[in-house]
Scaffold this motif. Structure first.
Motif, short mmCIF file in Angstrom:
data_model
loop_
_atom_site.label_atom_id
_atom_site.label_comp_id
_atom_site.label_asym_id
_atom_site.label_seq_id
_atom_site.Cartn_x
_atom_site.Cartn_y
_atom_site.Cartn_z
N LYS A 162 32.24 42.01 47.78
CA LYS A 162 33.38 42.71 48.38
C LYS A 162 34.61 41.79 48.41
O LYS A 162 35.73 42.21 48.09
CB LYS A 162 33.02 43.16 49.80
N ASP A 163 34.39 40.52 48.77
CA ASP A 163 35.49 39.55 48.77
C ASP A 163 36.13 39.46 47.38
O ASP A 163 37.35 39.44 47.23
CB ASP A 163 34.99 38.16 49.17
N ALA A 164 35.27 39.38 46.36
CA ALA A 164 35.76 39.24 44.99
C ALA A 164 36.55 40.46 44.54
O ALA A 164 37.61 40.34 43.92
CB ALA A 164 34.58 38.98 44.05
N LEU A 165 36.04 41.65 44.84
CA LEU A 165 36.73 42.86 44.42
C LEU A 165 38.05 43.02 45.16
O LEU A 165 39.06 43.44 44.57
CB LEU A 165 35.85 44.09 44.65
N GLU A 166 38.08 42.68 46.43
CA GLU A 166 39.33 42.74 47.19
C GLU A 166 40.36 41.77 46.62
O GLU A 166 41.56 42.08 46.59
CB GLU A 166 39.06 42.45 48.66
N GLU A 167 39.90 40.61 46.17
CA GLU A 167 40.81 39.65 45.55
C GLU A 167 41.37 40.22 44.25
O GLU A 167 42.56 40.09 43.95
CB GLU A 167 40.09 38.33 45.28
N ALA A 168 40.51 40.86 43.46
CA ALA A 168 40.95 41.48 42.20
C ALA A 168 41.98 42.57 42.47
O ALA A 168 42.98 42.69 41.75
CB ALA A 168 39.75 42.05 41.45
N ILE A 169 41.75 43.37 43.50
CA ILE A 169 42.69 44.43 43.87
C ILE A 169 44.03 43.84 44.28
O ILE A 169 45.10 44.33 43.91
CB ILE A 169 42.10 45.29 45.01
N GLU A 170 43.97 42.73 45.03
CA GLU A 170 45.19 42.04 45.46
C GLU A 170 45.99 41.55 44.24
O GLU A 170 47.20 41.70 44.17
CB GLU A 170 44.82 40.86 46.35
N ILE A 171 45.28 40.99 43.28
CA ILE A 171 45.92 40.50 42.06
C ILE A 171 46.55 41.65 41.29
O ILE A 171 47.70 41.56 40.83
CB ILE A 171 44.90 39.75 41.18
N ALA A 172 45.81 42.74 41.15
CA ALA A 172 46.30 43.90 40.40
C ALA A 172 47.53 44.50 41.07
O ALA A 172 48.49 44.91 40.40
CB ALA A 172 45.20 44.96 40.28
N GLU A 173 47.51 44.55 42.40
CA GLU A 173 48.65 45.09 43.13
C GLU A 173 49.89 44.24 42.92
O GLU A 173 51.00 44.76 42.72
CB GLU A 173 48.32 45.19 44.62
N LYS A 174 49.71 42.92 42.94
CA LYS A 174 50.85 42.03 42.72
C LYS A 174 51.37 42.11 41.29
O LYS A 174 52.51 41.79 41.02
CB LYS A 174 50.45 40.58 43.05
N ASN A 175 50.51 42.54 40.40
CA ASN A 175 50.90 42.71 39.00
C ASN A 175 51.45 44.11 38.74
O ASN A 175 51.50 44.56 37.59
CB ASN A 175 49.70 42.42 38.08
#
Length: 307
Positions: A162-175
């Motif tokens: 869950k931590d990893a997927l939330e980090e990926a979502i954060e990255i995608a949102e910033k992109n």
């Protein structure tokens, strides 16, 4: 997830440095990072006292030379328009110990380290940092290009996944939605399936359906922020999910693999999980981000083991 405001970049005077500096600039731009510590660690110096007496400035000159070399590499590869404060730190001692101590002192959010393939060096440092760092770790293979268009997140639907997927979502949102997230679950057929009266193919379908249901339950706990997530289900045929992850990353041309560190408390932080351990060992093609909630390091256990 927390913001990546402070980054430690581990340089070693090799060709790897240019790649790491470019990645640091890329990450800093996306995250609007405030501080980057470009760091070089000199191995323990065993200089006789009489030599130091005769040449009292020997060590200081060496440190100054290393710092100037780092500044030169950074000036060539870092975007000068980025408003990021940079420091150049040269330490003497064991690399992993010095980097871990610096990360704690500076309250770093991310450590950036190279993964050498043809260049001299080993992956031992990456393993130690992944186990003991108080923050996330990004391992970059040599000659990698900074990009985040495709992110692969292996998941077993655990809290650290869950931590990893939330980090990926954060990255995608910033992109600004330009990133694709692929959430991969590697499932296997248990060896005792034949006792159920089902064929291999039938039980394989049962395991796939179970993984699909588990993902639906898993994703409900996460704020996807309208980011589209593509699910990938891979059947493990040879009891080696790491090979399946690496193969899938190459197949979809992933720019980054993101995995959560298993240790989330002081008592478990040394155990990042066998999957993460083997990914660090075997993956030499795709940048690997090992996420850890800030501050969740080995704590007192780290110091006991270092005595």
């Amino acid at each position: 997830m927390y913001q990546i405001k402070k980054i430690i970049v581990c340089l070693d005077q090799s060709e790897m440095d240019e790649t790491l500096v470019k990645f640091a600039a890329f990450i800093a731009k996306i995250n609007q990072s405030k501080k980057i510590y470009f760091t070089n660690v000199i191995r323990n110096l065993s200089i006789p006292k009489d030599i130091l007496t005769e040449f009292p400035n020997l060590v200081n000159n060496m440190i100054e030379e290393r710092a100037n070399q780092m500044k030169e590499v950074v000036s060539r590869n870092f975007d000068p328009e980025l408003k990021v404060s940079s420091s150049f730190i040269v330490k003497e001692g064991q690399l992993s110990k010095k980097i871990l101590k610096l990360a704690n002192e500076k309250s770093a959010d991310l450590i950036l380290v190279g993964r050498k393939i043809n260049l001299p060096g080993s992956g031992v440092v990456s393993q130690r940092l992944a186990r003991r760092a108080s923050c996330s770790l990004l391992i970059v293979p040599e000659k990698s290009l900074p990009n985040i268009k495709k992110l692969l997140v292996p998941s077993d639907f655990s809290d650290y996944s869950k931590d990893a997927l939330e980090e990926a979502i954060e990255i995608a949102e910033k992109n600004e939605g330009k990133s694709e997230i692929f959430c991969q679950n590697v499932y296997s057929v248990p060896s005792g399936y034949h006792f159920t009266g089902k064929s291999y193919e039938e039980f394989s379908q049962i395991m796939l359906e179970n993984a699909t249901i588990s993902f639906k339950k898993f994703i409900r706990k996460i704020d996807t922020k309208s980011v589209k997530i593509k699910t990938l289900y891979t059947k493990d045929e040879d009891d080696d999910p790491v090979e399946d992850i690496i193969k899938k990353a190459q197949e979809i041309k992933a720019d980054m693999i993101i995995i959560g560190a298993k240790g989330r408390t002081a008592a478990t932080a040394l155990f990042i999980g066998s999957l993460a351990e083997r990914l660090i060992q075997m993956n030499d093609k795709v940048p690997l981000l090992v996420t850890r909630p800030k501050g969740k390091n080995a704590g007192i256990i780290e110091y006991i083991l270092e005595i």
